[in-house]
Design an enzyme around this catalytic site. Structure first.
Site, short mmCIF file in Angstrom:
data_model
loop_
_atom_site.label_atom_id
_atom_site.label_comp_id
_atom_site.label_asym_id
_atom_site.label_seq_id
_atom_site.Cartn_x
_atom_site.Cartn_y
_atom_site.Cartn_z
N GLU A 34 9.60 20.88 37.43
CA GLU A 34 10.39 21.14 36.22
C GLU A 34 11.83 21.47 36.61
O GLU A 34 12.06 22.24 37.54
CB GLU A 34 9.75 22.30 35.46
N ASP A 37 14.56 17.07 38.11
CA ASP A 37 14.99 15.66 38.02
C ASP A 37 16.50 15.51 38.13
O ASP A 37 17.00 14.66 38.86
CB ASP A 37 14.42 14.94 36.78
N GLY A 122 9.73 19.28 19.15
CA GLY A 122 10.06 20.58 19.73
C GLY A 122 8.96 21.13 20.63
O GLY A 122 8.99 22.29 21.02
N GLY A 124 8.23 19.95 23.60
CA GLY A 124 8.49 19.65 25.01
C GLY A 124 7.70 18.44 25.48
O GLY A 124 7.40 18.30 26.67
N SER A 126 8.73 15.29 24.69
CA SER A 126 9.69 14.18 24.77
C SER A 126 9.58 13.17 23.64
O SER A 126 9.58 11.96 23.86
CB SER A 126 9.58 13.46 26.10
N GLU A 160 20.89 9.67 25.18
CA GLU A 160 20.65 11.12 25.07
C GLU A 160 21.90 11.90 25.56
O GLU A 160 22.32 12.87 24.94
CB GLU A 160 19.43 11.48 25.93
N ASP A 172 11.90 12.00 31.44
CA ASP A 172 11.19 11.74 30.18
C ASP A 172 11.19 10.25 29.85
O ASP A 172 10.17 9.67 29.48
CB ASP A 172 11.84 12.51 29.03
C1 GLA Z 1 13.77 18.04 29.58
C2 GLA Z 1 14.68 16.94 30.14
C3 GLA Z 1 14.12 16.39 31.46
C4 GLA Z 1 13.82 17.52 32.44
C5 GLA Z 1 13.02 18.62 31.76
C6 GLA Z 1 12.85 19.83 32.64
O1 GLA Z 1 12.53 17.50 29.23
O2 GLA Z 1 14.81 15.89 29.22
O3 GLA Z 1 15.03 15.46 32.01
O4 GLA Z 1 14.99 18.00 33.02
O5 GLA Z 1 13.60 19.05 30.54
O6 GLA Z 1 12.10 19.50 33.75
#
Ligand code: GLA
Length: 394
Positions: A34, A37, A122, A124, A126, A160, A172
């Protein structure tokens, strides 16, 4: 009721009186890795069966119109000049992709589009990447451009960054496009090369627990973390000119120069450097079938995200702490950007139901919020929904 691709098709026929092609784009989970990236590190996401669907066809009146099922709202696009709009906010994810098609020499014919899906917002997972990637795929198919997958990923990420304003990494969008049934993706975000890691979870399964909270400032805090990492790299470059990103940094290098950093920046960098190592070790655990060790690393990641990277919140911490005490849980951690959304849990299948019941009750008692739980399946990345599959839905 969850939306199906068939619902998209019916809505499309009803509004536009035409027959669309149907595209699906999945949301993602992230097993581990996490906030690595955008630091050139490793991540281990997978596409899951919470998806966004699109109906698209050439238009019959030279207009380009997009309809959002969720917002029950229509937006007309100026194909010659796609630029960010104040309202509706959802249009910007798509407009950025359209802009990129132009920039990359892929002309787009006037079109009608309907989209909607069942990725919780929301959480997480994506939903925004699925929105961008599914739309990119839809435009590519309808215009017969056959855009290479990686280019689609990059166009979606660009959207984005520039039309939505979140400086996200590549994870994502990559997962939404490249996912493969039954496999995690071990992605090296520096070289943008990947391998698939079969997810042999034995008698365990993946359960997401959705806090149903999304604290404000999520996006600004995300961009701020990214800046803190960059400032750490700049500081280290004065000592180590060869360092390009936190990928090139070791814990020893950080410790040696600890005094040069603001405390916050030091902690952010330490977490990222540790997490990059952890993902590599975790992917070896998975290859060797050592799920127990993999699970322990999930807990370690959570601790780092909570104490060093400071992107957790009391609801996420609560769920992870309670999960740690539950028999049959090998690992748990917050997932995604943070400040709300889901935890990801590796739980014994035989105890899954009681885990969900217990956690729901405790969470309600603690926060008076009805948690949601998702038992997800790992599926293929963005693609066409063939007619035979559409026929399976009523
Ligand atoms: C979001 C971002 C990703 C990544 C995560 C954290 O999902 O879109 O690119 O950085 O947070 O790991």
């Amino acid at each position: 009721m969850e939306l199906s691709p068939r619902d998209i098709q019916s809505k499309f026929q009803q509004i536009f009186k035409k027959e669309p092609m149907i595209i699906r784009a999945p949301g993602r989970i992230n097993l581990i890795g996490e906030h690595t990236d955008y630091n050139d590190g490793f991540v281990m996401p997978a596409a899951v069966d919470k998806e966004m669907f699109f109906g698209i066809s050439p238009s019959s009146d030279r207009r380009s119109v997009i309809f959002s099922i969720k917002y029950n709202e229509q937006f007309e696009v100026d194909l010659d000049d796609p630029k960010p709009v104040e309202k509706p906010a959802w249009a910007n994810y798509l407009l950025g992709v359209l802009f990129q098609f132009g920039e990359n020499g892929y002309p787009v014919k006037p079109f009608y589009c309907v989209f909607g899906g069942n990725i919780p917002l929301g959480a997480g997972m994506s939903s925004s990447a699925a929105l961008e990637c599914g739309f990119a795929f839809a435009l590519s198919e309808m215009n017969m451009h056959n855009v290479p997958k990686l280019q689609m990923v990059k166009m979606a990420q660009w959207s984005e960054h520039h039309f939505v304003g979140v400086k996200c990494g590549i994870m994502d969008q990559f997962a939404s496009v490249m996912g493969k049934t039954g496999n995690g993706i071990v992605l090296d975000c520096r070289s943008v090369t990947h391998r698939y890691a079969p997810l042999d979870l034995k008698e365990y399964g993946i359960i997401l627990l959705d806090t149903r909270v999304k604290h404000s400032l999520v996006d600004s805090a995300y961009n701020q973390r990214r800046m803190e990492c960059e400032s750490g790299v700049k500081q280290l470059q004065t000592q180590y000119p060869e360092v390009k990103s936190l990928r090139d940094v070791t814990v020893e290098m950080l410790e040696e120069h600890q005094g040069r950093f603001e405390a916050g920046v030091y902690h952010r960098c330490l977490y990222v450097v540790q997490e990059i190592l952890r993902v590599q070790a975790a992917s070896a655990d998975l290859d060797g079938g050592d799920l127990k060790s993999f699970g322990e690393k999930m807990f370690e990641t959570h601790e780092g995200l909570s104490l060093l990277y400071e992107v957790s919140c009391k609801e996420l911490d609560f769920l992870v702490e309670r999960a740690r005490k539950f028999k049959g849980v090998l690992g748990a951690r917050m997932m995604g950007g943070g400040f709300g959304g889901c935890t990801i849990n590796l739980v014994s299948n035989s105890l899954a139901e009681s885990f969900i019941t217990q956690m729901t009750t405790e969470y309600k008692l603690a926060f008076n919020i009805d948690m949601a739980a998702y038992r997800v399946k790992v599926v293929d990345g963005t693609g066409l929904v063939p007619d035979e599959e559409l026929d399976l839905w009523t």
